[in-house]
Design an enzyme around this catalytic site. Sequence first.
Site, PDB file in Angstrom:
ATOM      1  N   HIS A   1       0.843  -1.208   0.000  1.00  0.00           N
ATOM      2  CA  HIS A   1       0.000   0.000   0.000  1.00  0.00           C
ATOM      3  C   HIS A   1       0.878   1.258   0.000  1.00  0.00           C
ATOM      4  O   HIS A   1       0.609   2.226  -0.720  1.00  0.00           O
ATOM      5  CB  HIS A   1      -0.855   0.059   1.275  1.00  0.00           C
ATOM      6  CG  HIS A   1      -1.923  -0.984   1.385  1.00  0.00           C
ATOM      7  ND1 HIS A   1      -2.076  -1.777   2.493  1.00  0.00           N
ATOM      8  CD2 HIS A   1      -2.917  -1.345   0.533  1.00  0.00           C
ATOM      9  CE1 HIS A   1      -3.114  -2.586   2.333  1.00  0.00           C
ATOM     10  NE2 HIS A   1      -3.629  -2.353   1.133  1.00  0.00           N
TER      11      HIS A   1
ATOM     12  N   ARG B   1      -1.474  -5.750  -8.550  1.00  0.00           N
ATOM     13  CA  ARG B   1      -0.375  -6.648  -8.193  1.00  0.00           C
ATOM     14  C   ARG B   1      -0.102  -7.679  -9.276  1.00  0.00           C
ATOM     15  O   ARG B   1       1.029  -8.056  -9.518  1.00  0.00           O
ATOM     16  CB  ARG B   1      -0.708  -7.391  -6.890  1.00  0.00           C
ATOM     17  CG  ARG B   1      -0.651  -6.502  -5.676  1.00  0.00           C
ATOM     18  CD  ARG B   1      -1.267  -7.174  -4.490  1.00  0.00           C
ATOM     19  NE  ARG B   1      -2.686  -7.404  -4.707  1.00  0.00           N
ATOM     20  CZ  ARG B   1      -3.528  -7.788  -3.766  1.00  0.00           C
ATOM     21  NH1 ARG B   1      -3.090  -8.015  -2.551  1.00  0.00           N
ATOM     22  NH2 ARG B   1      -4.807  -7.957  -4.034  1.00  0.00           N
TER      23      ARG B   1
ATOM     24  N   SER C   1      -2.963  -7.664   2.903  1.00  0.00           N
ATOM     25  CA  SER C   1      -3.181  -7.543   4.350  1.00  0.00           C
ATOM     26  C   SER C   1      -3.622  -8.878   4.928  1.00  0.00           C
ATOM     27  O   SER C   1      -3.216  -9.248   6.033  1.00  0.00           O
ATOM     28  CB  SER C   1      -4.253  -6.485   4.632  1.00  0.00           C
ATOM     29  OG  SER C   1      -3.842  -5.237   4.169  1.00  0.00           O
TER      30      SER C   1
ATOM     31  N   LYS D   1     -17.920  -6.607   8.234  1.00  0.00           N
ATOM     32  CA  LYS D   1     -16.666  -7.362   8.307  1.00  0.00           C
ATOM     33  C   LYS D   1     -15.820  -6.847   9.466  1.00  0.00           C
ATOM     34  O   LYS D   1     -15.380  -5.691   9.455  1.00  0.00           O
ATOM     35  CB  LYS D   1     -15.911  -7.182   6.979  1.00  0.00           C
ATOM     36  CG  LYS D   1     -14.840  -8.219   6.757  1.00  0.00           C
ATOM     37  CD  LYS D   1     -14.393  -8.180   5.290  1.00  0.00           C
ATOM     38  CE  LYS D   1     -12.952  -8.574   5.140  1.00  0.00           C
ATOM     39  NZ  LYS D   1     -12.412  -8.224   3.838  1.00  0.00           N
TER      40      LYS D   1
END
Length: 159
Positions: free
Chosen positions: A17, A90, A127, A41
């Site tokens: 990030h 990514r 993460s 969440k």
Amino acid sequence: MRRVVCPGSFDPVTNGHLDVIARASKLYDEVVVAVLINQSKKGLFTVDERLELLRDVTKEFGNIDVQSFTGLIVDFCRERDIPAIIKGLRAVSDFDYELQMAQMNNSLSGVETLFVATSPLYSFLSSSLVKEVAAYGGDVSGLVPAAVLDRLRDKLGHA
Ligand code: PNS
């Protein structure tokens, strides 16, 4: 003033990030990092902890504003009159969903999405994986900023 929004969950912020934010900060006058408040969440870090960590690790850039948001990212952008979103890509596996979101966001409000190719150093990084590896005692010291590593150690007993 040219501004861009970098949205995400940031639970927690990783070096991947940070790479995207750092690069965005060179392209724009201001980068607004927008942390999603997702009621459905439960994260490892509270939204306040994520904001605090993000502010801490981005303060050296000098042009980062860290905020939280609920609802649609396009509404966040519209309310602040920010015309663009920036995301890191990514791998090809990110592309399908990111393209879908970019097209949806553009059709909803005209907001543009810009992609930066993540550094290959971080192409495997997320993460979720950081949390999983850290939870089982794996070494994530090269993958997250030092402040995040400290907080992972506090929460998990080791990292
Ligand atoms: O870090 P993440 O979890 O991959 O980030 C995803 C995020 C927060 C960027 C995305 O889920 C989002 O923009 N959520 C806000 C709700 C929204 O606008 N949904 C419609 C997207 S087309």
